[in-house]
Design an enzyme around this catalytic site. Structure first.
Site, short mmCIF file in Angstrom:
data_model
loop_
_atom_site.label_atom_id
_atom_site.label_comp_id
_atom_site.label_asym_id
_atom_site.label_seq_id
_atom_site.Cartn_x
_atom_site.Cartn_y
_atom_site.Cartn_z
N LYS A 144 4.86 15.50 8.09
CA LYS A 144 3.59 14.82 8.30
C LYS A 144 3.70 13.93 9.54
O LYS A 144 4.81 13.65 9.96
CB LYS A 144 3.21 14.01 7.06
N LYS A 178 10.15 13.14 -5.38
CA LYS A 178 10.76 12.04 -6.13
C LYS A 178 10.84 12.40 -7.61
O LYS A 178 9.87 12.86 -8.19
CB LYS A 178 9.95 10.74 -5.96
N HIS A 236 0.62 10.48 1.36
CA HIS A 236 1.43 10.38 0.14
C HIS A 236 0.62 10.03 -1.12
O HIS A 236 0.78 10.64 -2.16
CB HIS A 236 2.51 9.30 0.30
N LYS A 322 2.10 -2.60 5.02
CA LYS A 322 3.34 -3.22 5.47
C LYS A 322 3.27 -4.74 5.28
O LYS A 322 2.19 -5.32 5.30
CB LYS A 322 3.56 -2.92 6.96
#
Ligand code: BG6
Length: 466
Positions: A144, A178, A236, A322
């Site tokens: 990506k 995951k 995601h 962030k």
């Protein structure tokens, strides 16, 4: 099962992703006995280095970022599989390097290209593979972002599909590799306690919340043109939403699973800009390489809805950014309140929530009300938590990238994104990308711009907050 013999060709082999994830991941697979019997890893990048330098770079990367120490026979054997070929016009050609690796392995090994290159180099790299006649019989892993909007995603898919059939294309999203994201399917569909409750009759909201404390870590070049929505939400978080929201697939085979994901994305309503908050942490514009008047969001929060029988009316809140208050990766499901008139309740703690924490090592917590011990009938919040280490001795096995590279060698596309799904996610994002609301500042280590980020989720509350 173990994959057939392979030549793995790593584009961007000296870059950040290769050093942080791919080389350590490949080595961990080797140490875990999951690599093919015979394989070669051919690194390539713009700036030419020697085989010896590449092997040293791999050693340093694995030492710094890996989970397994590169020592002993395992390392020596892995080291011997590594070679490097410059992408410039002077170096020996890639075709010759691949041929050489193939002869060293013997027979007809599979060929896996991993394109860990910046978005700008994507189409040229794919076209180069096509022109060199390297596409037939190969598989290609694509990193990506898969485009930056609907138009560019379509163009990229077109270029890729001009050389590679969709069955050869592995668009990687390491979140789907995951362990605890995979476990969402098991938790939902294998348990009679949860499976019947997983719908609008029982669930009033869902939060998919992935705050990070990290700043942009010197990635201004990439990040200032990307922002939190493209970097995390489209790429995601919507994939995780697909796992949380899909109908049960007939089997876990790639066709069935990906069809179910596609159905969820089809039913997603286009993002409504009235339900979006874009934030920028104070100090972002002073980061090296960031424009002094940058309007890029370093935090995005959105409310989306899925128009189908299972989810109509249930808001899904997605947030990531962030320099927020904590680094967490969570899915929270809020259940409807039963009538509680007969119970006095202590405090305003949370209950009625199931929280899936999918950052390794992962956990699942169920919050509920329990009677406070004593003569009076009073309730207070209590919780039960599943942790892998309590139930399984093996720990968490493979990291996202490792699992997915293994799947690509095995030819299993279940956990990789289909071209159509990528395009659909850009399509529902168009109203936001075309008309983004202004960015609002937030203090580092907070949870986003106030009061907007809390207002977005009203009448509910973020599970993660100060
Ligand atoms: C990457 C993003 O894809 O995912 C980064 O580009 C982000 O900005 C990272 O930090 C988070 O992934 P993880 O699971 O490795 O923490």
């Amino acid at each position: 099962s173990r994959p057939e013999n392979h030549v793995i060709i790593l584009f961007g082999a000296t870059g950040d992703l290769a050093r942080r994830k791919l080389l350590p991941g490949l080595f961990h697979l080797a140490a875990a006995g999951l690599m093919p019997d015979r394989y070669r890893i051919v690194g390539t990048a713009r700036s030419p280095i020697t085989d010896a330098q590449f092997r040293d770079l791999a050693h340093e990367a694995i030492t710094t970022f890996g989970t397994t120490e590169p020592t002993g026979e395992t390392w020596q054997a892995f080291r011997r599989t590594l070679s490097f070929v410059g992408a410039g016009p002077t170096g020996p050609s890639l075709v010759a390097a691949i041929d050489h690796a193939k002869r060293a392995i013997g027979g007809s090994p599979g060929r896996l290209f991993h394109l860990a290159v910046p978005p700008a180099a994507f189409e040229s790299t794919v076209s180069l593979l096509g022109a060199a006649g390297l596409a037939p019989g190969s598989r290609v892993i694509i990193e990506k972002p898969f485009g930056t909007d609907l138009r560019s995603a379509r163009a990229l898919n077109k270029t890729v599909n001009a050389s590679f059939d969709e069955s050869q294309v592995f668009r990687i999203d390491h979140f789907l590799g995951k362990e605890s994201v995979d476990n969402i399917l098991a938790f939902r569909f294998a348990n009679g306690l949860f499976e019947p409750a997983w719908n609008r009759r029982h669930i009033s909201y869902v939060q998919i919340d992935v705050p990070e404390t990290l700043s942009i870590e010197g990635r201004a070049d990439f990040y200032d043109h990307t922002g939190a929505y493209r970097d995390m939400i489209v790429t995601h978080l919507f994939q995780v939403l697909g796992f949380v929201a899909m109908e049960p697939p007939t089997t876990l085979g790639a066709d069935h699973l990906r069809a179910r994901m596609a159905r969820v994305f089809d039913a997603l309503r286009p993002v409504d800009v009235a339900h979006v908050v874009r934030g920028q942490y104070a100090g972002y514009r002073d980061e090296p390489g960031v424009a002094s008047d940058s309007q890029t969001e370093t935090m995005a929060a959105v409310r989306v809805e899925i128009d189908n029988r299972r989810w109509a009316g249930v808001p899904f809140f997605l947030r990531s950014g962030k320099r927020l208050g904590a680094s967490r990766q969570t899915v929270t499901l809020g259940f409807h309140q039963p009538p509680l008139h007969m119970f006095p309740i202590d405090g305003t703690g949370r209950w009625n929530e199931v929280v899936i924490d999918f950052a390794d090592p992962g956990s699942i917590t169920v919050d509920f009300l329990a009677k406070v011990p004593g003569a009076e009938m009073r309730l207070a919040a209590a919780s039960m938590t599943f942790r892998y280490a309590d139930s399984f001795r093996a720990g968490n096995g493979l990291e996202g990238y490792e699992r997915l590279i293994l799947d690509a060698m095995l030819g299993d596309q279940s956990l990789f994104t289909h071209a159509g799904a990528v395009e659909r996610l850009w399509e529902i994002s168009e109203p936001l990308l075309e008309n983004p609301p202004p960015v609002q500042p937030y203090a580092p280590a907070s949870w986003g711009p106030q009061p907007s980020v809390d207002e977005l989720i009203e009448p509910y509350r973020w599970r993660l907050r100060g």
